[in-house]
Design an enzyme around this catalytic site. Sequence first.
Site, mmCIF file in Angstrom:
data_model
loop_
_atom_site.group_PDB
_atom_site.id
_atom_site.type_symbol
_atom_site.label_atom_id
_atom_site.label_comp_id
_atom_site.label_asym_id
_atom_site.label_seq_id
_atom_site.Cartn_x
_atom_site.Cartn_y
_atom_site.Cartn_z
ATOM 1 N N HIS A 1 0.868 -1.173 0.000
ATOM 2 C CA HIS A 1 0.000 0.000 0.000
ATOM 3 C C HIS A 1 0.910 1.230 0.000
ATOM 4 C CE1 HIS A 1 -2.890 2.888 1.771
ATOM 5 N NE2 HIS A 1 -3.845 2.037 1.495
ATOM 6 N N ASP B 1 2.933 -4.179 8.066
ATOM 7 C CA ASP B 1 1.683 -3.447 7.880
ATOM 8 C C ASP B 1 0.565 -4.488 7.982
ATOM 9 O OD1 ASP B 1 -0.612 -2.276 6.951
ATOM 10 O OD2 ASP B 1 0.197 -1.717 4.988
ATOM 11 N N GLN C 1 -4.593 -5.281 7.076
ATOM 12 C CA GLN C 1 -5.538 -6.220 6.446
ATOM 13 C C GLN C 1 -5.527 -7.592 7.100
ATOM 14 O OE1 GLN C 1 -7.720 -5.250 4.346
ATOM 15 N NE2 GLN C 1 -6.899 -3.308 3.620
ATOM 16 N N LYS D 1 -10.728 -0.574 10.346
ATOM 17 C CA LYS D 1 -10.836 -1.774 9.513
ATOM 18 C C LYS D 1 -11.212 -3.002 10.347
ATOM 19 C CE LYS D 1 -7.318 -0.316 6.150
ATOM 20 N NZ LYS D 1 -8.067 0.238 5.031
ATOM 21 N N CYS E 1 -4.851 2.482 -3.615
ATOM 22 C CA CYS E 1 -3.571 2.950 -3.046
ATOM 23 C C CYS E 1 -2.429 1.976 -3.308
ATOM 24 C CB CYS E 1 -3.690 3.238 -1.551
ATOM 25 S SG CYS E 1 -4.860 4.530 -1.177
#
Lengths: 428, 132
Positions: A133, A210, A213, A236, A376
């Site tokens: 991302h 990261d 997700q 999220k 993104c």
Amino acid sequence: MSARPTVDQSALLPASLRDDFPILNGDVLAGHPLVFLDNAASTQRPRQVIDAISDVYQRDYANVHRGIHTLSERSTELYEQARENVRSFIGAKHAHEVIFTPGSTASINLVARSWGGENLRAGDEVLTTVMEHHSNLVPWQQIAAQTGAVLRHVPLTDDGRLDMGQFDALLCERTKLVAVASVSNTLGTINPIDEIARKAHAAGAVVLVDAAQSVPHMATDVQASDVDFLAFSGHKMLGPSGVGILYGKESHLDAMPPFLGGGSMINEVRLDSFTPAALPAKFEAGTPPIVPAIGMSAAVDYLNRVGLEAIHHHEQVLTQLAYDALAQIEGLRILGPAPEYRAGLISFAFERIHAHEFAQVLNDQFGVAVRAGHHCTQPLHALLGIPASTRASFYLYNRPEEIDRLIEGIAKVQSMFALKGRRRKRKQ
Amino acid sequence: MPSEEELYQEHVLDHYEDPFHRGTLAGATHAHEDKNPLCGDVVRIELKLDDSGKIEDLYFTGEGCVISQASASMLLEEIHGKTVDDLKAFSAADMLALYGPRLTPNRQKCCLLSWKVLQSAVHSPVAKGDQP
């Protein structure tokens, strides 16, 4: 198109979960029940989270860590309970390794500026991947420009997984940090974080994940995977926007200089100097996202009650179902690997029909909310040779019937935009 | 009949499938290209201006959604043969009206991409050696 196979309902979470989410039963588009498949961008909230937020404002709210009065004590206690709740959720050793930030992006920027500014020198390398991302690319580009460090990018296999042979080849004694997503927000690929951390540490590099997700969708254990930094966002995972987490190992966070300066992050201030506070306050300058953090904690409670294993399994069933149906559609290109390597999202592209058309018609005529664009990940889309894609992403409240609506909608888009030998009216 | 709210009216799809002056223009005097970073829509417009400021001819290339490409075709057809002053007077609101169906703010950006490109193109002379 053949009818989809019947889904064993016992393999899914109970549909009654949906009753917890007022927006799913609300009146978003006249004539269509909402089919919300844009969860990778941001999820919806259950009333337990909405109530927790509303309760704080109505009963307990004041600034934290500042007042002696009752409300400040109550707010402080709720805020610190939220930190402890998140610590337990990700398996961190200490609550002070959990820093509240405005979100994943802020978390990664904090590490890039603070850790990177302190540790990166000209010629050092930061190893990231082509599937990141923008939030895990641009902060490294910025700090590389300041320090003279060099960015390297792990390429993909043909089916959209990380090329681990290339990872091994790129990882070297110059690599100071590996920055990688646990799950690609575009390809859905689940990356082998444990293996990456083990190899990076053997090469003397630290690892930032990261996890925006993955934390909402599958169990996380930062000690088991031994990552150095982990970033994720509240919005999220059924929580509010405006709050996220930076997890960092104590030894790293202790050695890093403060990032933002201001109130709370200090021990003592003189007119021309200051000494920083201890963790976690050192990295929480200014009034923190108090109520969002407390709302995020309510979201953690909700996810714990449902169970991360059950959520992951539910999403895998939906993903397999969607994948099998999408794979039958002629001219549709699924981005990323087979279901066994992916989390609960699928992006796709058509040769001739732009993603905007899918998102628009799915919304207007089917009530289906999907994402259209580059999500993104511009470099990844450039690499795949497409300007944009359409993404359907699932969560615990989605149902097989909603995937049927998605597939119906796609068929409609295909017929609407099929070339029909149309002719423009000529001007006289 | 499609309602006024229907985004993809027949005349829009007609322009999408059978566009006005899609292609490049040999001997163009001016050109400009831009993209919509939100979605990756790209439009390039090449045109020929005469000494009196008349837009003698113009062509577009690009890729993107139906709205961005059909609106480019409509705009070029509308402006063909007009002057730079006419173009200057042709506002964003005029462009949205020319397109027809009412658009949400995000889709308005798709519709206005070619309009922005053309407004810049008339001020972007092509260097002599660089003519297409």
